[in-house]
Design a protein around this motif. Structure first.
Motif, PDB file in Angstrom:
ATOM      1  N   GLU A  32     -34.754 -29.536  20.916  1.00 46.00           N
ATOM      2  CA  GLU A  32     -34.883 -28.568  21.559  1.00 46.00           C
ATOM      3  C   GLU A  32     -34.313 -28.405  23.202  1.00 46.00           C
ATOM      4  OE1 GLU A  32     -37.161 -29.744  19.756  1.00 46.00           O
ATOM      5  OE2 GLU A  32     -37.535 -28.502  18.207  1.00 46.00           O
ATOM      6  N   GLN A  33     -34.839 -29.485  23.660  1.00 49.68           N
ATOM      7  CA  GLN A  33     -34.151 -29.870  25.082  1.00 49.68           C
ATOM      8  C   GLN A  33     -32.940 -29.760  25.144  1.00 49.68           C
ATOM      9  OE1 GLN A  33     -36.616 -33.378  25.961  1.00 49.68           O
ATOM     10  NE2 GLN A  33     -38.325 -32.125  26.964  1.00 49.68           N
ATOM     11  N   GLN A  34     -32.010 -30.447  24.231  1.00 52.67           N
ATOM     12  CA  GLN A  34     -30.665 -30.556  24.059  1.00 52.67           C
ATOM     13  C   GLN A  34     -29.940 -29.212  23.883  1.00 52.67           C
ATOM     14  OE1 GLN A  34     -29.748 -33.102  20.840  1.00 52.67           O
ATOM     15  NE2 GLN A  34     -30.069 -34.992  22.306  1.00 52.67           N
ATOM     16  N   LEU A  35     -30.520 -28.152  23.281  1.00 54.25           N
ATOM     17  CA  LEU A  35     -29.987 -27.130  23.094  1.00 54.25           C
ATOM     18  C   LEU A  35     -30.170 -25.998  24.599  1.00 54.25           C
ATOM     19  CD1 LEU A  35     -28.939 -24.744  21.052  1.00 54.25           C
ATOM     20  CD2 LEU A  35     -31.485 -24.200  20.599  1.00 54.25           C
ATOM     21  N   VAL A  36     -31.134 -26.296  25.148  1.00 49.05           N
ATOM     22  CA  VAL A  36     -31.185 -25.464  26.465  1.00 49.05           C
ATOM     23  C   VAL A  36     -29.866 -25.659  27.408  1.00 49.05           C
ATOM     24  CG1 VAL A  36     -32.308 -25.359  28.927  1.00 49.05           C
ATOM     25  CG2 VAL A  36     -33.543 -25.601  26.525  1.00 49.05           C
ATOM     26  N   GLY A  37     -29.426 -24.626  27.849  1.00 50.79           N
ATOM     27  CA  GLY A  37     -28.137 -24.824  28.833  1.00 50.79           C
ATOM     28  C   GLY A  37     -27.224 -23.615  28.361  1.00 50.79           C
ATOM     29  N   ARG A  38     -26.163 -23.804  29.097  1.00 50.29           N
ATOM     30  CA  ARG A  38     -24.833 -22.740  28.938  1.00 50.29           C
ATOM     31  C   ARG A  38     -23.776 -23.543  27.830  1.00 50.29           C
ATOM     32  NH1 ARG A  38     -22.519 -21.965  33.971  1.00 50.29           N
ATOM     33  NH2 ARG A  38     -21.602 -20.108  33.101  1.00 50.29           N
ATOM     34  N   TRP A  39     -23.294 -22.603  27.029  1.00 51.15           N
ATOM     35  CA  TRP A  39     -22.369 -23.245  26.294  1.00 51.15           C
ATOM     36  C   TRP A  39     -21.225 -22.455  26.141  1.00 51.15           C
ATOM     37  CZ3 TRP A  39     -23.578 -28.082  24.283  1.00 51.15           C
ATOM     38  CH2 TRP A  39     -24.780 -28.416  24.481  1.00 51.15           C
ATOM     39  N   GLU A  40     -19.980 -22.785  26.336  1.00 53.01           N
ATOM     40  CA  GLU A  40     -18.891 -21.898  26.063  1.00 53.01           C
ATOM     41  C   GLU A  40     -18.272 -22.265  24.685  1.00 53.01           C
ATOM     42  OE1 GLU A  40     -14.882 -20.882  28.741  1.00 53.01           O
ATOM     43  OE2 GLU A  40     -15.476 -23.005  28.775  1.00 53.01           O
ATOM     44  N   TRP A  41     -17.897 -20.987  24.251  1.00 52.70           N
ATOM     45  CA  TRP A  41     -17.401 -21.219  22.849  1.00 52.70           C
ATOM     46  C   TRP A  41     -15.848 -21.847  22.656  1.00 52.70           C
ATOM     47  CZ3 TRP A  41     -13.515 -17.358  20.773  1.00 52.70           C
ATOM     48  CH2 TRP A  41     -13.102 -17.667  19.420  1.00 52.70           C
ATOM     49  N   GLN A  42     -15.664 -22.541  21.993  1.00 54.32           N
ATOM     50  CA  GLN A  42     -14.155 -23.356  21.618  1.00 54.32           C
ATOM     51  C   GLN A  42     -13.463 -23.041  20.184  1.00 54.32           C
ATOM     52  OE1 GLN A  42     -13.189 -25.951  24.128  1.00 54.32           O
ATOM     53  NE2 GLN A  42     -14.697 -24.416  25.036  1.00 54.32           N
ATOM     54  N   GLN A  43     -14.297 -22.879  19.371  1.00 55.58           N
ATOM     55  CA  GLN A  43     -13.485 -22.400  18.205  1.00 55.58           C
ATOM     56  C   GLN A  43     -14.629 -21.958  17.082  1.00 55.58           C
ATOM     57  OE1 GLN A  43     -11.180 -25.779  16.635  1.00 55.58           O
ATOM     58  NE2 GLN A  43     -12.554 -26.424  15.397  1.00 55.58           N
ATOM     59  N   ILE A 130     -19.326 -20.869   7.747  1.00 56.05           N
ATOM     60  CA  ILE A 130     -18.796 -20.818   9.066  1.00 56.05           C
ATOM     61  C   ILE A 130     -19.334 -21.549  10.059  1.00 56.05           C
ATOM     62  CG2 ILE A 130     -18.319 -18.960  11.171  1.00 56.05           C
ATOM     63  CD1 ILE A 130     -18.499 -16.790   9.033  1.00 56.05           C
ATOM     64  N   ARG A 131     -18.411 -22.346  10.985  1.00 53.72           N
ATOM     65  CA  ARG A 131     -18.922 -23.246  11.763  1.00 53.72           C
ATOM     66  C   ARG A 131     -18.395 -23.047  13.235  1.00 53.72           C
ATOM     67  NH1 ARG A 131     -19.116 -29.898  11.571  1.00 53.72           N
ATOM     68  NH2 ARG A 131     -20.473 -30.166  13.368  1.00 53.72           N
ATOM     69  N   HIS A 132     -19.334 -22.821  14.225  1.00 52.60           N
ATOM     70  CA  HIS A 132     -18.827 -22.502  15.454  1.00 52.60           C
ATOM     71  C   HIS A 132     -19.086 -23.600  16.261  1.00 52.60           C
ATOM     72  CE1 HIS A 132     -19.269 -18.242  14.251  1.00 52.60           C
ATOM     73  NE2 HIS A 132     -20.406 -18.836  13.900  1.00 52.60           N
ATOM     74  N   SER A 133     -17.958 -24.175  17.469  1.00 52.34           N
ATOM     75  CA  SER A 133     -18.247 -25.084  18.267  1.00 52.34           C
ATOM     76  C   SER A 133     -18.294 -24.597  19.601  1.00 52.34           C
ATOM     77  CB  SER A 133     -17.235 -26.177  18.225  1.00 52.34           C
ATOM     78  OG  SER A 133     -15.972 -25.804  18.336  1.00 52.34           O
ATOM     79  N   TYR A 134     -19.303 -25.194  20.457  1.00 54.39           N
ATOM     80  CA  TYR A 134     -19.280 -24.826  22.004  1.00 54.39           C
ATOM     81  C   TYR A 134     -19.240 -26.192  22.807  1.00 54.39           C
ATOM     82  CZ  TYR A 134     -21.025 -20.366  20.462  1.00 54.39           C
ATOM     83  OH  TYR A 134     -20.949 -19.258  19.916  1.00 54.39           O
ATOM     84  N   VAL A 135     -18.850 -26.046  24.006  1.00 51.76           N
ATOM     85  CA  VAL A 135     -19.029 -27.199  24.725  1.00 51.76           C
ATOM     86  C   VAL A 135     -19.881 -26.778  26.048  1.00 51.76           C
ATOM     87  CG1 VAL A 135     -17.006 -26.310  26.349  1.00 51.76           C
ATOM     88  CG2 VAL A 135     -17.572 -28.716  26.312  1.00 51.76           C
ATOM     89  N   ARG A 136     -20.581 -27.641  26.521  1.00 48.50           N
ATOM     90  CA  ARG A 136     -21.738 -27.551  27.683  1.00 48.50           C
ATOM     91  C   ARG A 136     -20.963 -27.295  28.894  1.00 48.50           C
ATOM     92  NH1 ARG A 136     -27.085 -28.543  28.138  1.00 48.50           N
ATOM     93  NH2 ARG A 136     -27.155 -30.011  26.148  1.00 48.50           N
ATOM     94  N   LEU A 137     -21.600 -26.225  29.701  1.00 53.53           N
ATOM     95  CA  LEU A 137     -21.139 -25.840  30.956  1.00 53.53           C
ATOM     96  C   LEU A 137     -21.887 -26.402  31.912  1.00 53.53           C
ATOM     97  CD1 LEU A 137     -19.928 -22.182  30.246  1.00 53.53           C
ATOM     98  CD2 LEU A 137     -18.361 -24.059  30.425  1.00 53.53           C
ATOM     99  N   PRO A 138     -21.429 -26.644  33.255  1.00 52.81           N
ATOM    100  CA  PRO A 138     -22.675 -26.954  34.127  1.00 52.81           C
ATOM    101  C   PRO A 138     -23.708 -25.748  34.292  1.00 52.81           C
ATOM    102  CG  PRO A 138     -20.455 -27.056  34.889  1.00 52.81           C
ATOM    103  CD  PRO A 138     -20.315 -26.424  33.434  1.00 52.81           C
ATOM    104  N   SER A 139     -24.665 -26.198  34.574  1.00 56.05           N
ATOM    105  CA  SER A 139     -25.821 -25.166  34.862  1.00 56.05           C
ATOM    106  C   SER A 139     -25.412 -24.312  36.175  1.00 56.05           C
ATOM    107  CB  SER A 139     -27.098 -25.749  35.171  1.00 56.05           C
ATOM    108  OG  SER A 139     -27.131 -26.545  36.358  1.00 56.05           O
TER     109      SER A 139
END
Length: 151
Positions: A32-43, A130-139
């Protein structure tokens, strides 16, 4: 009869092991803690071998998961929608690991999720694979620090 050093060695060893195991448990973030944050869609990839990316769609998508259980979805910097969410763990079957699930309130869909390093994977739980991938953005606080001129 135990000698005096042995009598105190066992409780000291027990206390030390409890202390170190507590430290190790706290140093590893929960899913749950790993999920918290800003994520930008990659594909996004699906069962039809087609892959969608920001370049192919012409849109930047960002999702923000906060500690209060809110998810906000942005497209090209504009807020599209927001929803409350909860996280639960679904047990696996025989020789299958369990999975983590995000349940959004107000939406029918739920998604499996996993975090590997700085990459978030979301998979639809119903319908097509369907699988979406996101990369973590700085807070946002890191962004304001990065944008300030050096002193």
């Amino acid at each position: 009869m135990l000698s005096l050093p042995c009598r105190y060695a066992f409780p000291a060893l027990l206390a030390a092991s409890l202390f170190t195991s507590a430290c190790n448990r706290d140093s590893v973030p929960t899913m749950e803690q790993q999920l918290v944050g800003r994520w930008e869609w990659q594909q996004t990839s699906g069962s039809t071998n087609s892959v969608l990316t920001p370049a192919s769609t012409g849109h930047q998508l960002v999702v923000v998961f906060d500690r209060r259980g809110r998810a906000r979805f942005y497209q090209d910097g504009n807020l599209l929608s927001a929803a409350a969410f909860t996280v639960r763990h679904k047990r696996g079957g025989f020789r299958r690991p369990g999975r983590h699930i995000i349940q959004y309130r107000g939406y029918e869909g739920t998604q499996y999720y996993s975090v590997t390093g700085n990459i978030l994977y979301l998979e639809e739980t119903r319908g097509k694979a369907i699988r979406h991938s996101y990369v973590r953005l700085p807070s946002e606080t890191e962004l304001t620090t990065l944008n300030q001129p050096p002193k």
